[in-house]
Design an enzyme around this catalytic site. Sequence first.
Site, short mmCIF file in Angstrom:
data_model
loop_
_atom_site.label_atom_id
_atom_site.label_comp_id
_atom_site.label_asym_id
_atom_site.label_seq_id
_atom_site.Cartn_x
_atom_site.Cartn_y
_atom_site.Cartn_z
CG MET A 75 48.53 39.40 -2.69
SD MET A 75 47.81 39.09 -4.29
CE MET A 75 46.16 38.61 -3.83
N GLY A 76 48.29 42.38 1.17
CA GLY A 76 47.76 43.52 1.91
C GLY A 76 46.28 43.42 2.20
CD GLN A 122 49.46 31.16 -1.75
OE1 GLN A 122 49.09 31.82 -2.71
NE2 GLN A 122 49.42 31.63 -0.52
CG MET A 174 38.75 36.33 9.05
SD MET A 174 39.63 37.32 10.23
CE MET A 174 38.53 37.17 11.63
CB SER A 223 41.88 40.77 1.17
OG SER A 223 42.98 40.49 2.00
CG HIS A 244 46.78 38.99 6.14
ND1 HIS A 244 45.62 39.63 5.79
CD2 HIS A 244 47.19 38.35 5.01
CE1 HIS A 244 45.33 39.42 4.52
NE2 HIS A 244 46.27 38.62 4.01
P1 AMP Z 1 46.85 37.05 0.78
O1 AMP Z 1 47.13 38.45 1.24
O2 AMP Z 1 45.40 36.76 0.61
O3 AMP Z 1 47.70 36.67 -0.40
O4 AMP Z 1 47.31 36.10 1.95
C1 AMP Z 1 48.60 36.19 2.51
C2 AMP Z 1 48.79 35.03 3.46
O5 AMP Z 1 47.81 35.07 4.49
C3 AMP Z 1 48.66 33.67 2.76
O6 AMP Z 1 49.64 32.78 3.29
C4 AMP Z 1 47.28 33.26 3.16
O7 AMP Z 1 47.08 31.84 3.17
C5 AMP Z 1 47.18 33.81 4.56
N1 AMP Z 1 45.77 33.95 4.93
C6 AMP Z 1 44.80 34.61 4.25
N2 AMP Z 1 43.60 34.46 4.87
C7 AMP Z 1 43.83 33.68 5.96
C8 AMP Z 1 43.00 33.15 6.99
N3 AMP Z 1 41.69 33.39 7.04
N4 AMP Z 1 43.57 32.39 7.94
C9 AMP Z 1 44.90 32.13 7.91
N5 AMP Z 1 45.73 32.58 6.96
C10 AMP Z 1 45.21 33.36 6.00
#
Ligand code: AMP
Length: 283
Positions: free
Chosen positions: A30-31, A153, A184, A186, A37
């Site tokens: 989702m950016g 998820q 971490m 967003s 990421h």
């Molecule tokens: P999001 O943008 O939050 O939807 O996350 C996109 C992808 O990045 C998803 O597969 C999340 O599980 C992964 N992600 C988000 N935060 C982390 C993190 N701290 N460590 C590893 N993967 C992450």
Amino acid sequence: MKIISSITEMQEITADARQSGKRIAFVPTMGFLHEGHASLLREGRRRSDLLVLSIFVNPSQFGFGEDFERYPRDMERDSRIAAEAGVDVIFTPTATGMYPAGFQSWVNVEELTLPLCGASRPGHFRGVTTVVCKLFNIVNPHLALFGKKDFQQLAVIRRMAADLNMPVEIVGMPIIREADGLAMSSRNKYLSDADRKCALCLSRAIMAARSAFRGGELSAEIIMKSALAEIGREQGAVIDYVELRDSTTLAECDRVNGNTLLALALKIGSTRLIDNGVLGEDD
Ligand code: AMP
């Protein structure tokens, strides 16, 4: 690096890549990218010839009153991080492109979406599985990478891909944390300095549960107490859920083992944060 919004253009790029025998890796997000990421992107880069990143704040996975409108967005910064990680294509579809008038087809994974975030965010996973299914159909990747930060998820997407015979390898990647332990996200951008300190109780709860388990404790009740004690120290933390479940089936348990998952969702101020850890593993 290309940035494209057109669904047909995206489909053409990966169809051509497949024709020339290229292996396609895909990272849906989702950016508002961060190092979590970036770790997925770097692994995708390592394993493929064409690396596609999608950035789409998917309206259908947000509930009424959640943070869809205020979800942080910064395309310029995201493009820089993506370029550094070696992304070939950033796919940024529009909401009307993804959900045109008349849209009425949904993908739903059943039992696995009932507990944890599924219970506190009704309809959330239906939105996630539908958009990921659509993105898979558009990008047609050989492999797709997801973070264990969103543990449920990842389990739900693995189930969907297996149940619906999707020809894509699902790769789960470790949680990337700040130096002080905060996973971490967003959404960490929403945290005030005081919230930021308070939010450390999520990772501290996981550490406490792991250390009780490593000390030989097998009672779920006692492991839970050690996790709750960490959260109880912080006045600003309100529990959405704190649960011990089998990391494969997400079933509840009275006795823990190395595969037991501690999953947490806390409200810190107005920000809902999640974190998790498998007791017998490091991140
Ligand atoms: P999001 O943008 O939050 O939807 O996350 C996109 C992808 O990045 C998803 O597969 C999340 O599980 C992964 N992600 C988000 N935060 C982390 C993190 N701290 N460590 C590893 N993967 C992450």
